[in-house]
Design a protein around this motif. Structure first.
Motif, short mmCIF file in Angstrom:
data_model
loop_
_atom_site.label_atom_id
_atom_site.label_comp_id
_atom_site.label_asym_id
_atom_site.label_seq_id
_atom_site.Cartn_x
_atom_site.Cartn_y
_atom_site.Cartn_z
N LEU A 138 -99.37 110.37 32.14
CA LEU A 138 -98.77 109.44 33.11
C LEU A 138 -97.98 110.26 34.23
O LEU A 138 -97.65 111.38 34.24
CB LEU A 138 -97.69 108.53 32.38
N PRO A 139 -98.03 109.41 35.36
CA PRO A 139 -97.50 110.01 36.71
C PRO A 139 -95.84 109.73 36.43
O PRO A 139 -95.50 109.13 35.47
CB PRO A 139 -97.93 109.28 37.84
N GLU A 140 -95.19 110.32 37.34
CA GLU A 140 -93.64 110.10 37.39
C GLU A 140 -93.39 109.31 38.57
O GLU A 140 -93.92 109.10 39.50
CB GLU A 140 -92.89 111.30 37.69
N LEU A 141 -92.25 108.44 38.14
CA LEU A 141 -91.87 107.28 39.16
C LEU A 141 -91.13 108.23 40.35
O LEU A 141 -90.63 109.19 40.31
CB LEU A 141 -90.88 106.51 38.49
N SER A 142 -91.56 107.67 41.62
CA SER A 142 -91.19 108.14 42.73
C SER A 142 -89.61 108.31 43.09
O SER A 142 -88.99 107.09 42.94
CB SER A 142 -91.92 107.70 43.90
N PRO A 143 -89.05 109.14 43.30
CA PRO A 143 -87.54 109.08 43.69
C PRO A 143 -87.26 108.12 44.68
O PRO A 143 -86.06 107.64 44.57
CB PRO A 143 -87.01 110.58 43.99
N SER A 144 -88.26 107.78 45.40
CA SER A 144 -87.62 106.70 46.40
C SER A 144 -87.98 105.27 46.09
O SER A 144 -87.61 104.28 46.93
CB SER A 144 -88.74 107.01 47.71
N HIS A 145 -88.57 105.17 44.74
CA HIS A 145 -88.67 103.86 44.06
C HIS A 145 -87.02 103.04 44.08
O HIS A 145 -86.31 103.90 43.42
CB HIS A 145 -89.52 103.89 42.87
N PRO A 146 -86.81 102.07 44.25
CA PRO A 146 -85.63 101.59 44.02
C PRO A 146 -85.08 101.43 42.64
O PRO A 146 -83.85 101.72 42.22
CB PRO A 146 -85.56 100.05 44.66
N ASP A 147 -86.15 101.66 41.62
CA ASP A 147 -85.51 101.44 40.28
C ASP A 147 -85.51 102.89 39.61
O ASP A 147 -85.32 103.06 38.50
CB ASP A 147 -86.56 100.63 39.45
N PHE A 148 -85.65 103.96 40.47
CA PHE A 148 -85.48 105.43 40.07
C PHE A 148 -84.21 105.70 39.17
O PHE A 148 -84.54 106.51 38.21
CB PHE A 148 -85.84 106.47 41.15
N PRO A 149 -83.04 105.30 39.50
CA PRO A 149 -82.07 105.61 39.01
C PRO A 149 -82.16 105.16 37.41
O PRO A 149 -81.71 105.98 36.65
CB PRO A 149 -80.59 105.16 39.83
N VAL A 150 -82.63 103.79 37.18
CA VAL A 150 -82.66 103.55 35.76
C VAL A 150 -83.63 104.31 35.02
O VAL A 150 -83.55 104.87 34.03
CB VAL A 150 -83.19 102.05 35.82
N TYR A 151 -85.02 104.56 35.75
CA TYR A 151 -85.91 105.30 35.11
C TYR A 151 -85.57 106.65 34.65
O TYR A 151 -85.74 107.40 33.59
CB TYR A 151 -87.01 105.57 36.27
N ALA A 152 -84.48 107.32 35.56
CA ALA A 152 -84.11 108.78 35.47
C ALA A 152 -83.50 108.87 34.18
O ALA A 152 -83.29 110.04 33.50
CB ALA A 152 -83.31 109.35 36.46
N LYS A 153 -82.92 107.90 33.65
CA LYS A 153 -81.96 108.02 32.74
C LYS A 153 -82.64 107.59 31.25
O LYS A 153 -82.02 107.69 30.40
CB LYS A 153 -80.76 106.88 32.69
N LEU A 154 -83.92 107.22 31.26
CA LEU A 154 -84.60 106.86 30.01
C LEU A 154 -85.21 108.00 29.46
O LEU A 154 -85.78 109.25 30.13
CB LEU A 154 -85.88 105.87 30.47
N SER A 155 -85.46 107.92 28.10
CA SER A 155 -86.33 108.93 27.25
C SER A 155 -87.78 109.01 27.84
O SER A 155 -88.19 107.98 28.39
CB SER A 155 -85.97 108.51 25.95
N THR A 156 -88.42 109.66 27.59
CA THR A 156 -89.81 109.96 27.84
C THR A 156 -90.49 108.80 27.41
O THR A 156 -91.38 108.29 28.09
CB THR A 156 -90.36 111.16 27.16
N LEU A 157 -90.54 108.47 25.98
CA LEU A 157 -91.05 107.07 25.67
C LEU A 157 -90.59 106.07 26.46
O LEU A 157 -91.51 105.09 26.89
CB LEU A 157 -90.90 107.03 24.08
N ASP A 158 -89.46 105.88 26.75
CA ASP A 158 -89.13 104.55 27.34
C ASP A 158 -89.51 104.55 28.93
O ASP A 158 -89.73 103.49 29.33
CB ASP A 158 -87.49 104.63 27.46
N ARG A 159 -89.66 105.98 29.43
CA ARG A 159 -90.17 105.86 30.96
C ARG A 159 -91.61 105.66 30.68
O ARG A 159 -92.12 104.68 31.89
CB ARG A 159 -90.44 107.42 31.11
N ARG A 160 -92.47 105.73 29.81
CA ARG A 160 -93.90 105.19 29.70
C ARG A 160 -94.00 103.58 29.69
O ARG A 160 -94.70 103.21 30.58
CB ARG A 160 -94.41 105.70 28.29
N VAL A 161 -93.11 103.00 28.84
CA VAL A 161 -93.12 101.66 28.66
C VAL A 161 -92.51 101.01 30.26
O VAL A 161 -93.05 100.18 30.80
CB VAL A 161 -92.08 100.98 27.71
N PHE A 162 -91.49 101.74 31.01
CA PHE A 162 -90.92 101.25 32.04
C PHE A 162 -92.15 101.25 33.06
O PHE A 162 -92.39 100.39 33.99
CB PHE A 162 -89.93 102.06 32.52
#
Length: 181
Positions: A138-162
């Motif tokens: 999977l790709p990584e969410l862009s740091p410029s995305h408004p939800d990046f701070p939430v994404y950055a705190k998630l585990s790898t598995l939760d990032r997939r779901v996000f």
């Protein structure tokens, strides 16, 4: 003097000719062995990334043609073994993911895609060969995305779901962008 033939290139050309045969009629565009996700027109990408049975069968045509299994008519007629049908579906669903992540990339929501420069035919081959392992990239969410701070705190598995939960929003946003231009 004999002419040297690059066998891998020749195979990819044959796979592309068979895989894209229905796409040429459907989308009225040119596709070839080097066509990448980034080369798809906005309208074609939107169609393929949008949920729907016809859209999925367009991917079945690509997969089945490229892998020498005919077209999606065989799938609809139940003219294939269950294991082969499952492999076709797994490969098509993996490609749908990549198409949807390409939508997100074009919107600037994600960073570079896995195997971004690979031709679609090569992606079909890899998804067919690697199965679920291919789908996990999977790709990584862009740091410029408004939800990046939430994404950055998630585990790898939760990032997939996000990321996957963003797909409907991304397709809708891309639809507005494509249809608005």
């Amino acid at each position: 003097m004999a002419e040297l033939v690059d066998l891998e290139r020749f195979r990819r050309k044959l796979m592309a000719d068979k895989g894209f045969s229905t796409w040429l009629k459907r989308f009225q565009e040119q596709f070839g062995p080097e066509t990448r996700l980034g080369d798809l027109s906005p309208a074609t990408l939107l169609y393929l990334a949008t949920p729907g049975e016809d859209n999925l069968y367009a991917l079945f045509d690509l997969v089945m043609g490229a892998m020498g299994l005919g077209g999606s008519v065989r799938f609809r007629l139940d003219d294939l073994e269950a294991a082969t049908k499952l492999r076709i579906m797994d490969t098509a669903f993996a490609l749908v993911d990549r198409l949807r992540f390409e939508v997100m990339r074009r919107l600037g929501w994600v960073e570079a895609l896995p195997e971004e420069e690979a031709p679609l035919i090569a992606l079909v081959q890899e998804a067919w060969r690697r199965g679920g392992e291919f789908a996990r990239a999977l790709p990584e969410l862009s740091p410029s995305h408004p939800d990046f701070p939430v994404y950055a705190k998630l585990s790898t598995l939760d990032r997939r779901v996000f990321l996957r939960r963003l797909i409907p929003q991304a397709v809708a946003a891309y639809r507005r962008q494509v249809e608005g231009s």
